[in-house]
Design an enzyme around this catalytic site. Structure first.
Site, PDB file in Angstrom:
ATOM      1  CB  SER A  50      -0.329   0.116   1.184  1.00 45.03           C
ATOM      2  OG  SER A  50       0.121  -0.591   2.536  1.00 45.03           O
ATOM      3  CG  ASP A  88       2.821  -6.526   0.965  1.00 46.02           C
ATOM      4  OD1 ASP A  88       2.257  -8.092   1.435  1.00 46.02           O
ATOM      5  OD2 ASP A  88       2.063  -5.604   1.570  1.00 46.02           O
ATOM      6  CD  GLU A 186      -7.298  -5.678   1.477  1.00 48.83           C
ATOM      7  OE1 GLU A 186      -6.018  -5.901   1.481  1.00 48.83           O
ATOM      8  OE2 GLU A 186      -7.732  -4.129   1.589  1.00 48.83           O
TER       9      GLU A 186
HETATM   10  N1  LIG Z   1      -4.515   4.020   1.911  1.00 45.99           N
HETATM   11  C1  LIG Z   1      -5.359   2.649   1.953  1.00 45.99           C
HETATM   12  N2  LIG Z   1      -4.519   2.163   0.803  1.00 45.99           N
HETATM   13  C2  LIG Z   1      -4.469   0.784   0.551  1.00 45.99           C
HETATM   14  C3  LIG Z   1      -5.989  -0.115   1.491  1.00 45.99           C
HETATM   15  C4  LIG Z   1      -5.321   0.430   2.836  1.00 45.99           C
HETATM   16  O1  LIG Z   1      -5.951  -0.128   3.400  1.00 45.99           O
HETATM   17  N3  LIG Z   1      -5.786   1.467   2.827  1.00 45.99           N
HETATM   18  N4  LIG Z   1      -4.986  -1.347   1.508  1.00 45.99           N
HETATM   19  C5  LIG Z   1      -5.269  -1.593   0.033  1.00 45.99           C
HETATM   20  C6  LIG Z   1      -6.292  -1.996  -0.879  1.00 45.99           C
HETATM   21  N5  LIG Z   1      -7.825  -2.000  -0.137  1.00 45.99           N
HETATM   22  C7  LIG Z   1      -8.482  -1.194  -0.146  1.00 45.99           C
HETATM   23  C8  LIG Z   1      -9.698  -1.583   0.561  1.00 45.99           C
HETATM   24  C9  LIG Z   1     -10.715  -1.007   0.198  1.00 45.99           C
HETATM   25  C10 LIG Z   1     -10.569   0.428  -0.610  1.00 45.99           C
HETATM   26  C11 LIG Z   1     -12.578   0.871  -0.028  1.00 45.99           C
HETATM   27  O2  LIG Z   1     -13.064   0.302   0.781  1.00 45.99           O
HETATM   28  N6  LIG Z   1     -12.941   2.062  -0.773  1.00 45.99           N
HETATM   29  C12 LIG Z   1     -13.323   2.745  -1.436  1.00 45.99           C
HETATM   30  C13 LIG Z   1     -14.155   1.918  -2.776  1.00 45.99           C
HETATM   31  C14 LIG Z   1     -14.572   0.469  -2.743  1.00 45.99           C
HETATM   32  C15 LIG Z   1     -15.164   0.377  -3.440  1.00 45.99           C
HETATM   33  O3  LIG Z   1     -14.729   0.660  -4.953  1.00 45.99           O
HETATM   34  O4  LIG Z   1     -15.734  -0.431  -3.470  1.00 45.99           O
HETATM   35  C16 LIG Z   1     -14.271   3.136   0.344  1.00 45.99           C
HETATM   36  O5  LIG Z   1     -15.297   3.808   0.107  1.00 45.99           O
HETATM   37  O6  LIG Z   1     -14.668   2.331   1.448  1.00 45.99           O
HETATM   38  C17 LIG Z   1     -10.429   0.616  -0.716  1.00 45.99           C
HETATM   39  C18 LIG Z   1      -8.908   0.041  -1.179  1.00 45.99           C
HETATM   40  C19 LIG Z   1      -3.950  -1.260  -0.570  1.00 45.99           C
HETATM   41  N7  LIG Z   1      -4.027   0.596  -1.054  1.00 45.99           N
HETATM   42  C1  LIG Z   2      -2.785  -3.672   5.945  1.00 41.05           C
HETATM   43  C2  LIG Z   2      -3.214  -4.091   3.812  1.00 41.05           C
HETATM   44  C3  LIG Z   2      -3.379  -5.551   3.867  1.00 41.05           C
HETATM   45  C4  LIG Z   2      -4.375  -3.527   3.295  1.00 41.05           C
HETATM   46  O1  LIG Z   2      -4.724  -4.187   2.116  1.00 41.05           O
HETATM   47  C5  LIG Z   2      -1.975  -4.445   3.171  1.00 41.05           C
HETATM   48  O2  LIG Z   2      -1.637  -5.495   2.731  1.00 41.05           O
HETATM   49  C6  LIG Z   2      -1.536  -3.631   2.840  1.00 41.05           C
HETATM   50  O3  LIG Z   2      -0.940  -2.081   3.546  1.00 41.05           O
HETATM   51  O4  LIG Z   2      -0.188  -3.377   1.491  1.00 41.05           O
END
Ligand SMILES: Nc1nc2c(c(=O)[nH]1)N[C@@H](CNc1ccc(C(=O)N[C@@H](CCC(=O)O)C(=O)O)cc1)CN2
Ligand SMILES: CC(C)(CO)C(=O)C(=O)O
Length: 272
Positions: A50, A88, A186
């Protein structure tokens, strides 16, 4: 100092043994000062891919490289004294073959001093996880919403709804059978997070997978309000921190414009 860091941190074995005990507290970190904060509060500090979205402004985690993970892994390890540090494996560094995965996982551990890697995928990554574990590399799994598969999944959507629940359960079991010491779940329905947690003998670390998981993980910048592109539902609980950060920045801007900052007592210069 990275490769010769003495082993005094929480171990993958200790994390595994915490199944059913105190909940595992986990956060991401990408820099030394934030790693120091996270180290004091957490059992596990994850150098997540991330980092690409959070610190580098990439649209997804797909553009993250081995070099980025090594650079941030080294920075984080300089701030760690007690937590387990997990790095990661970036997109494209492990999917091709177990041999490719070993080559890159060993490089991550050797060059950062971290003690474990995380990689995404269940059933189709079982052989790779087992290959790494057999060769002395502790692995944390990651199933459910696997962000490196965002294009195949059609967005960052909840996984494991209805008939899809069995697929995610099978993935979690495969990760355990391959020898992983823990697994990230997740964005799953709460009931599925609970079922997988009950079915497995290794700890589950949830992010948007309900409170019954054996631990929780969050991206620390989401919690501190330093990431504004989107707000995952599971960090809304900490929204006041984001608001405070915004207020502090607004107060600073106001002070500067009013020439109220800094006073002479805050000056870096010599007193005259
Ligand atoms: N910074 C941040 N970046 C990330 C993650 C995080 O944890 N936080 N985790 C990974 C990506 N995972 C997610 C998990 C949930 C959401 C999410 O939930 N997004 C919007 C819209 C989701 C959708 O398209 O339905 C929401 O409104 O909450 C987005 C990336 C990698 N990047
Ligand atoms: C914390 C988590 C699980 C969110 O996708 C992760 O893998 C990341 O930060 O890259």
């Amino acid at each position: 100092m990275s490769a010769s860091t003495p082993i005094r941190t929480l171990t993958p074995q200790a994390v595994k043994a915490q199944k059913g005990g105190a909940p595992l507290v986990c956060l991401t970190a990408y820099t030394t000062p934030v790693a120091r904060l996270a180290d004091a509060a957490c059992d596990i500090v994850l150098v997540g891919d991330s980092v690409g979205m959070v610190l580098h402004g990439l649209p997804s985690t797909l553009g993250v490289s081995m070099e980025m993970m090594i650079l941030h892994g080294q920075a984080v390890m300089r701030g760690i004294t007690r937590a387990l540090c997990v790095v990661d494996m970036p997109f494209g560094s492990y999917e091709e073959s177990p041999a490719q995965a070993f080559r890159n996982a060993s490089r991550l551990l050797a060059q950062t001093g971290a003690s474990a890697v995380k990689l995404e995928g269940g059933v189709h990554m079982k052989e790779t996880i087992a290959f790494l574990v057999a060769r002395g590399i502790p692995v944390m799994g990651h199933v459910g919403l696997t962000p490196q598969a965002v294009h195949a999944l059609g967005g960052y959507k909840v996984q494991g709804r209805d008939e899809d629940a069995q697929r995610v359960m099978d993935d979690a079991r495969a990760v355990q059978e391959a020898g992983a010491f823990a697994v990230v779940l997740e964005k799953l329905p709460r009931i599925l997070g609970e079922s997988i947690t009950q079915a497995l003998t290794i700890p589950t670390i949830g992010i948007g997978a309900g409170p019954e998981c054996d631990g929780q993980i969050l991206v620390i910048d989401d919690m501190l309000g330093l990431f504004a592109d989107f707000k995952p539902k599971f960090v809304k609980r900490y929204a006041h921190l984001a608001e405070q950060a915004e207020q502090a920045l607004a107060a600073y801007a106001q002070d500067v414009r009013a020439r109220a900052f800094p006073g002479p007592e805050h000056s870096f210069g010599e007193r005259s």
